[in-house]
Design a protein around this motif. Structure first.
Motif, PDB file in Angstrom:
ATOM      1  N   UNK A  89      71.880  15.559  35.327  1.00 47.43           N
ATOM      2  CA  UNK A  89      70.446  15.295  34.352  1.00 47.43           C
ATOM      3  C   UNK A  89      69.206  15.166  35.243  1.00 47.43           C
ATOM      4  N   UNK A  90      69.366  14.148  35.950  1.00 50.64           N
ATOM      5  CA  UNK A  90      68.287  13.926  36.873  1.00 50.64           C
ATOM      6  C   UNK A  90      67.770  14.984  37.972  1.00 50.64           C
ATOM      7  N   UNK A  91      68.757  15.681  38.283  1.00 55.82           N
ATOM      8  CA  UNK A  91      68.758  16.782  39.134  1.00 55.82           C
ATOM      9  C   UNK A  91      67.993  17.870  38.524  1.00 55.82           C
ATOM     10  N   UNK A  92      68.535  18.136  37.379  1.00 55.23           N
ATOM     11  CA  UNK A  92      67.846  19.267  36.542  1.00 55.23           C
ATOM     12  C   UNK A  92      66.310  18.686  36.301  1.00 55.23           C
ATOM     13  N   UNK A  93      66.140  17.584  35.912  1.00 56.31           N
ATOM     14  CA  UNK A  93      64.590  17.238  35.541  1.00 56.31           C
ATOM     15  C   UNK A  93      63.758  17.290  36.815  1.00 56.31           C
ATOM     16  N   UNK A  94      64.161  16.988  38.215  1.00 53.27           N
ATOM     17  CA  UNK A  94      63.478  16.916  39.055  1.00 53.27           C
ATOM     18  C   UNK A  94      63.343  18.479  39.583  1.00 53.27           C
ATOM     19  N   UNK A  95      64.319  19.148  39.500  1.00 49.73           N
ATOM     20  CA  UNK A  95      63.955  20.707  39.934  1.00 49.73           C
ATOM     21  C   UNK A  95      63.055  21.668  38.622  1.00 49.73           C
ATOM     22  N   UNK A  96      63.091  21.050  37.588  1.00 51.90           N
ATOM     23  CA  UNK A  96      62.074  21.593  36.525  1.00 51.90           C
ATOM     24  C   UNK A  96      60.670  21.245  36.943  1.00 51.90           C
ATOM     25  N   UNK A  97      60.663  19.814  37.180  1.00 52.70           N
ATOM     26  CA  UNK A  97      59.136  19.266  37.542  1.00 52.70           C
ATOM     27  C   UNK A  97      58.689  19.958  38.820  1.00 52.70           C
ATOM     28  N   UNK A  98      59.608  20.000  39.971  1.00 53.09           N
ATOM     29  CA  UNK A  98      59.069  20.808  40.986  1.00 53.09           C
ATOM     30  C   UNK A  98      58.509  22.297  40.875  1.00 53.09           C
ATOM     31  N   UNK A  99      59.480  22.859  40.062  1.00 55.87           N
ATOM     32  CA  UNK A  99      59.109  24.234  39.418  1.00 55.87           C
ATOM     33  C   UNK A  99      58.113  24.399  38.813  1.00 55.87           C
ATOM     34  N   UNK A 100      57.661  23.486  37.913  1.00 54.12           N
ATOM     35  CA  UNK A 100      56.266  23.619  37.140  1.00 54.12           C
ATOM     36  C   UNK A 100      55.077  23.190  37.902  1.00 54.12           C
ATOM     37  N   UNK A 101      55.041  22.262  38.879  1.00 54.20           N
ATOM     38  CA  UNK A 101      54.098  22.067  39.843  1.00 54.20           C
ATOM     39  C   UNK A 101      53.774  23.239  40.757  1.00 54.20           C
TER      40      UNK A 101
END
Length: 309
Positions: A89-101
């Protein structure tokens, strides 16, 4: 008799000078409609159109390159997090955040290349953020709750949790909602703001669970025999961890029964199957040994009164 007269206003005839001015204006308009004049106008626009086309093309190239960079960045982060054994879950969140940035930076560069000033973009983003924040206060609270859950990690994907009267296996932890799957195959969606402020019981957080059972026997039954049967059932069950302590004790002397308690440990995934099997076997063993399990009874006495006539 009274007569009313109305004077009719006749249109004024334009003078010679006015007529010549109108003719001259029409002539100039006709001159502009000639092919040569149109070509000249297009030629005058050509530098600006070429410059705009170049900026749009360059912005499109920036977006295409940025999209590829975002793709490779996602793949790189996923491999890195997998090697680091970071929670899914943390991995998905960090990947989504990096993708949005990454996409935000790419769009910012593309808009600036088209010719939109960066100060205008920043001001527009600030105004949009303020408006969205005011209109989506509750959703932002859920977003903040999702970040807290992902950072503090009270539970993870595939854990079985109980909270505020609902329970189930965690399917997904999003930025706004958390999805549970119940044992009867229903999906429950809980806002993260509510979940982050609630009491959560993570049933599968540990590798093993203790099975606590209580059963009442009648005062006339053999207490030592009942305790021995219970302990034997725990010792013979294949899913009970024998290296952990097994305890059988008298819990309470109730009004109509002696309450016997029993404790043993099982793997978390074996908890329910072991518990159900021990309860069933206890009933069968007690019946075979003649140990009575009391239950609430009601004695009804009927009195017949004879009336003498």
């Amino acid at each position: 008799m009274i007569y009313f007269t109305a004077a009719l206003k006749t249109p004024s005839i334009p003078t010679l000078e006015e007529t010549q001015a109108i003719v001259q204006e029409v002539h100039e308009d006709l001159q502009q409609l000639k092919p040569n004049a149109i070509l000249e106008t297009i030629r005058s626009w050509a530098p600006g159109l070429l410059s705009l086309s170049y900026r749009i093309l360059f912005a499109a190239i920036i977006i295409i390159i940025g999209n590829r960079i975002a793709f490779y960045l996602r793949r790189f982060l996923k491999r890195t997090f997998d090697r680091m054994n970071i929670d899914l879950s943390l991995s998905k969140f960090l990947i989504s955040l990096a993708n949005a940035i990454t996409y935000a930076i790419v769009i910012f560069m593309a808009l600036e290349k088209i010719g939109i000033p960066s100060t205008s973009i920043i001001a527009l983003l600030g105004s949009a953020t303020l408006a969205i924040g005011l209109s989506l206060q509750e959703s932002l609270g859920n977003f903040a709750g999702g970040i807290l859950i992902l950072v503090m990690r009270p539970f993870g994907i595939h854990d079985y949790i109980v909270s505020e009267g609902v329970e189930g296996q965690v399917l997904n932890i999003g930025l706004v909602y958390t999805t549970l799957l119940t044992v009867d195959n229903r999906r429950i969606t809980i806002p993260n703001g509510t979940l982050s402020n609630a009491v959560i019981t993570n049933v599968t957080a540990q590798e093993k669970r203790r099975i606590d059972l209580t059963i009442g026997i009648s005062y006339s039954s053999d207490l030592k025999q009942a305790k021995a049967i219970l302990e034997r059932i725990y010792r013979e069950d294949p899913q009970i961890i024998q290296d952990e302590p097994i305890t059988v004790y008298v819990s309470e002397l109730a009004e109509s029964s002696v309450i016997i308690g029993s404790r043993g440990w099982a793997a978390t995934e074996d908890y329910w199957s072991a518990r159900w099997r021990i309860i069933e076997k206890t009933k069968l063993e007690f019946d075979a040994a003649g140990i009575e399990i009391p239950y609430n009874q009601m004695d009804v006495n009927i009195f017949q009164k004879t009336i003498d006539k």
